[in-house]
Design an enzyme around this catalytic site. Structure first.
Site, PDB file in Angstrom:
ATOM      1  N   TYR A 172       0.861  -1.183   0.000  1.00  0.00           N
ATOM      2  CA  TYR A 172       0.000   0.000   0.000  1.00  0.00           C
ATOM      3  C   TYR A 172       0.896   1.230   0.000  1.00  0.00           C
ATOM      4  O   TYR A 172       1.968   1.231   0.593  1.00  0.00           O
ATOM      5  CB  TYR A 172      -0.920   0.006   1.227  1.00  0.00           C
ATOM      6  CG  TYR A 172      -2.049  -0.996   1.164  1.00  0.00           C
ATOM      7  CD1 TYR A 172      -1.811  -2.348   1.346  1.00  0.00           C
ATOM      8  CD2 TYR A 172      -3.355  -0.595   0.910  1.00  0.00           C
ATOM      9  CE1 TYR A 172      -2.845  -3.277   1.285  1.00  0.00           C
ATOM     10  CE2 TYR A 172      -4.401  -1.511   0.849  1.00  0.00           C
ATOM     11  CZ  TYR A 172      -4.139  -2.853   1.040  1.00  0.00           C
ATOM     12  OH  TYR A 172      -5.169  -3.764   0.980  1.00  0.00           O
ATOM     13  N   GLU A 173       0.433   2.283  -0.662  1.00  0.00           N
ATOM     14  CA  GLU A 173       1.298   3.442  -0.855  1.00  0.00           C
ATOM     15  C   GLU A 173       1.665   4.151   0.441  1.00  0.00           C
ATOM     16  O   GLU A 173       2.560   4.981   0.468  1.00  0.00           O
ATOM     17  CB  GLU A 173       0.657   4.431  -1.836  1.00  0.00           C
ATOM     18  CG  GLU A 173      -0.621   5.051  -1.323  1.00  0.00           C
ATOM     19  CD  GLU A 173      -1.382   5.800  -2.427  1.00  0.00           C
ATOM     20  OE1 GLU A 173      -1.045   5.645  -3.608  1.00  0.00           O
ATOM     21  OE2 GLU A 173      -2.320   6.537  -2.089  1.00  0.00           O
ATOM     22  N   SER A 174       0.977   3.799   1.539  1.00  0.00           N
ATOM     23  CA  SER A 174       1.332   4.363   2.833  1.00  0.00           C
ATOM     24  C   SER A 174       2.692   3.873   3.322  1.00  0.00           C
ATOM     25  O   SER A 174       3.167   4.346   4.353  1.00  0.00           O
ATOM     26  CB  SER A 174       0.265   4.003   3.866  1.00  0.00           C
ATOM     27  OG  SER A 174       0.073   2.606   3.911  1.00  0.00           O
TER      28      SER A 174
END
Lengths: 284, 264, 284, 264
Positions: free
Chosen positions: B52-54
């Protein structure tokens, strides 16, 4: 060396109308308390920078505190659009904000370049993407070895960055853990920085390679437990998803929005955040 | 065992999940892709790497995150890196085999708009913007897209090129110097679409059980192209359906929580 | 996904004569066992990359395995110069190696660019420094926003990187802790990677933001306890400073060097490293 | 209390240490500077931030590291970052007030050579190279240099410009677009030198106790310039000398360890 003070003092001393300010946080550790204090102090004409403007920027835009927004994803994550932002951009209420729009990759690199003291960031990005047409701050550089053309964006250098973190020690060293986002870069890229923390401790007990901001890189530390709510502080309280869902209804109507802001922001204090997370702490 | 009682959305999620291999490294876009990616992980692809881009790499949440940065993504990840590192070392580094995207508006060549409806400077609807998508679309080995069909979403011409698919089709992607494959698969609530190897137009290769060509066309704004042989999507297995429903139930319970009402 | 095998198998399958190879480690976790195995297997004609070539590159140069060296600081830290490197560069023994020399900042950025998939790295560097005159791989780019000229160097992309780390789990996820140097970047920048570890464990128990290389980014894992000696593995054994001091005498004379290499490297096995650190473990 | 029995090297280290302020952020170069920086920390500047290029920030070792990456630097640091981050965020980021360097060869304008004696392509002596020095010299707020005097080290013309001081003097630094101050202080075993504000030539401002102008010139390869008023370096205090000797004794004990002899 970081100074310790109250959040109202910190905002008064470090945020001026007209500033370029970043209230950073990537879903986690969003500095809600700081943004609310800025609104209470009536700061105006801000250029706000953030990869993921969410509720606090929706609130600041809706209250007319914002002149320009530099961003890459403006949504209420998992819920929908930002209705106050939409009302400003689509209908000019309370006024139309100026927009400088990037991709996440470009914003992350631009913060990184700011922290690294570089004038610009380069990335293999924006290929075929139309943002490069509408944003004059997307240019290019050519690799002097391969001839490849790469995207270039200006470094982000805020006047002041606000972040929320788990802990600081008494020398002002700050620990950020979990999803660390772009907060370290946002602080290091800024001229000034205000860090609200869940607690001030004698010893950070930090892993040697944890994300730590030494005290001399931070301007001010404020102890504001719950200061990220309804975002979360890993190890302290979970994300209050219900409040994010509720925001969609609150922000849908101008009057509902204004009434909510008066009650929950303008007439409140930083101390209320501790209460707001009390029912969540057991779920952490 | 084959289930016969399922919704189009369930079929969509399960058909999308099947596209991921156990060895894939998948960048999970915000929204619809998250369910498909996690169903893949919970069924046939237990070792699939979800990013996830987090900053969470190799994550394995027990409930679907509401945001792309919920705490459980970090708790269950192999490692969590900063967002600049995520976009530099992991996405731009060319390590991601599949980027899984949703779409507010899409055309037949897999170009996606999540920026504005209307003109950019005077939008009718201001959408969230690109987020990670522009570089997910160019840096991942290939792109899978999943969305519910509607004429509003699947249009002849998108209002804004947030992320580039195959442009005008053909070799447009290569002409821009993009070396990755781009969109190769789209899974809707009605059908499975593959990209034509020459024109790069989406082509229906599978119809979900009970779906006709007319139904697909009725919810699509461009003239749908069908493969020479169109088969039926295998219906969900009991395992797939149970896994999805359990995941959705856990997710709903986790996100509803007591509403505080006094702060957002 | 990382494969588990012995170090002789890993070197045989992943290092070829003529390769560009990095054996990285910044004082800490230097992959001595891997370098020694490469010498035993008679690999030749290597282009070696490293910020801080120290004893192992001195040994590989002295044994004639190296064609070219890309580096930024070639010393025996705290002790003196590298005598086998000097003998090659000054006297051509056993042959003269080619040199591509950078600053630390440039090398670190070049590895970072390699990990980031970029063709080159830029930095504010080499100002007034003469390396830019003698190294044609130091060029420049101009900021498209400010006009500032910045230094540019090609990204480092080794055929294979060797590192030593504290632990791997059974899925091949690797944990590096303490002084992490440039190892993560060196692995991510390389086509192939071989990681020797102190131990293979069921659970890394890693801090969420620790330096972890997921198993699918690593080609091979080999369990070689003590494999960094006389460098150190934080939490396992300290640096054997006495061996670094002793090396200065060993490397001073060609015959002494060759005899030492035969006894301690060519006639040895990876298993000896465990013994070499046994007396140090109590001091860790 | 003032000590009268001390060596020139002790005087050098202590005089160098005095130059650091409690609020400085100091990038500690390899070799001689390490002792001076740690004496500062252990005496008048307990809060000085010491950074070693190995990534250790705010470190406080009880013994001097043999290398710039000994484990104790990490154990006692506020945080330890990767080497790319060290050079990008911390050095290039402009956060370091003082870079403290040693020198194999130096000229009167603080240009330093640690690369080669002789020609670059055919060196008489191949030295270690620049390491962090080229960018330390340009990125830190100012540069302090410490070395033992000798005609071999302090030369009219260095063989190679590893790191740039003031070039040919005057405004040479500004002409190259370097905005930092460059070398402002040099501490040798005989004297304390400051940079002339106009010519940027090193100028002796303090002579260590018992040292004459002739002694300084005898160990320097260029014609030494003396300030209009040259004072005497205050001799080491008892605290300074005790602290230094204790540190050296701890360091010697720690580094001598049992020699294994069978592996290096």
């Amino acid at each position: 060396m970081a100074h310790f003070m109250t959040l109202p003092e910190a905002v008064a001393q470090n945020l001026n109308s007209g500033d370029t300010a970043a209230f950073e946080g990537f879903t986690h550790l969003i500095p809600h308390a700081s943004a609310h204090e800025a609104l209470r102090q009536g700061i105006k004409d801000l250029t706000l920078v953030r990869m993921t403007p969410d509720l606090i920027y929706d609130q600041m835009i809706g209250m007319g505190a914002v002149r320009k927004l530099i961003f890459s994803y403006a949504g209420n994550p998992g819920v929908g659009l930002l209705r106050r932002l939409r009302d400003s951009v689509e209908n000019g209420w309370p006024h139309k904000i100026e927009i400088e729009e990037h991709s996440h990759a470009a914003m992350a690199n631009a913060y990184e370049a700011g922290a690294a003291g570089l004038p610009f960031a380069m990335l293999r990005g924006y290929k075929g993407a139309e943002l490069a047409r509408v944003n004059p701050n997307i240019k290019s550089v050519t690799c002097p070895f391969t001839g490849e053309e790469l995207a270039a964006v200006p470094a982000i250098r805020p006047d002041v960055t606000f972040i929320h973190a788990q802990k600081a020690d008494r020398k002002g060293n700050v620990l950020v853990e979990g999803i660390v986002g772009v907060q370290k870069e946002a602080v290091l890229a800024a001229k000034r920085s205000v860090v609200t923390v869940e607690e001030i401790v004698d010893d950070l007990s930090a892993h040697p390679n944890a994300c730590v901001l030494p005290g001399w890189t931070v301007t001010v530390i404020c102890e504001v437990p719950g200061g990220a709510h309804p975002s979360y502080a890993h190890g302290y309280y979970p994300r209050d998803n219900a409040s994010y869902i509720a925001w969609d209804r609150i922000a849908a109507d101008r009057d509902t929005f204004l009434a909510w802001m008066k009650e929950n922001v303008l007439d409140a204090t930083p101390e209320v955040f501790d209460d707001r997370v009390s029912h969540l702490r057991s779920r952490s | 065992m084959i289930e016969t009682d399922f919704t189009p959305t369930e079929m969509m999620t399960i058909a999308a999940a099947r596209a991921l291999k156990n060895t894939d490294v998948c960048f999970v876009g915000i929204g619809a892709p998250s369910a498909a990616c996690n169903i893949a992980r919970l069924t046939h692809a237990p070792d699939v790497t979800l990013i996830y881009e987090s900053g969470t790499i190799g994550t394995a949440p027990s409930v679907l995150p509401l945001s792309i940065g919920d705490g459980e993504l970090c708790d269950t990840a192999v490692t969590t890196v900063s967002v600049p590192e995520m976009f530099r070392y992991w996405l731009q580094g060319g390590r991601v085999t599949v980027g899984f995207l949703g779409a507010a508006q899409i055309d037949r060549f897999g170009n996606i708009n999540t920026t504005v409806i209307g003109e950019y400077d005077h939008p009718k609807t201001r959408l969230p913007g690109g987020g990670g998508a522009p570089e997910i679309a160019s840096s991942c080995g290939e792109i899978f897209i999943t969305l519910k069909q509607s004429k509003r979403a699947m249009v002849e011409k998108i209002d804004f090129f947030t992320s580039f698919g195959h442009g005008e089709g053909g070799d447009h992607r290569a002409r821009l110097g993009i070396t990755t494959k781009g969109p190769t698969l789209m899974v809707t609530d009605l059908a499975v679409w593959r990209t034509d190897p020459v024109t790069h137009e989406f082509t229906v290769v599978l119809l979900h059980p009970g779906v006709t060509r007319e139904m697909v066309q009725a919810e699509c704004g461009w003239t749908v192209r069908f493969a020479d042989e169109v088969d039926e999507t295998p219906p969900p297995t009991e395992l797939e359906l149970t896994t999805l429903r359990d995941l959705n139930a856990r997710t709903k319970a986790a996100h509803s929580g007591a509403h505080t009402g006094d702060a957002a």
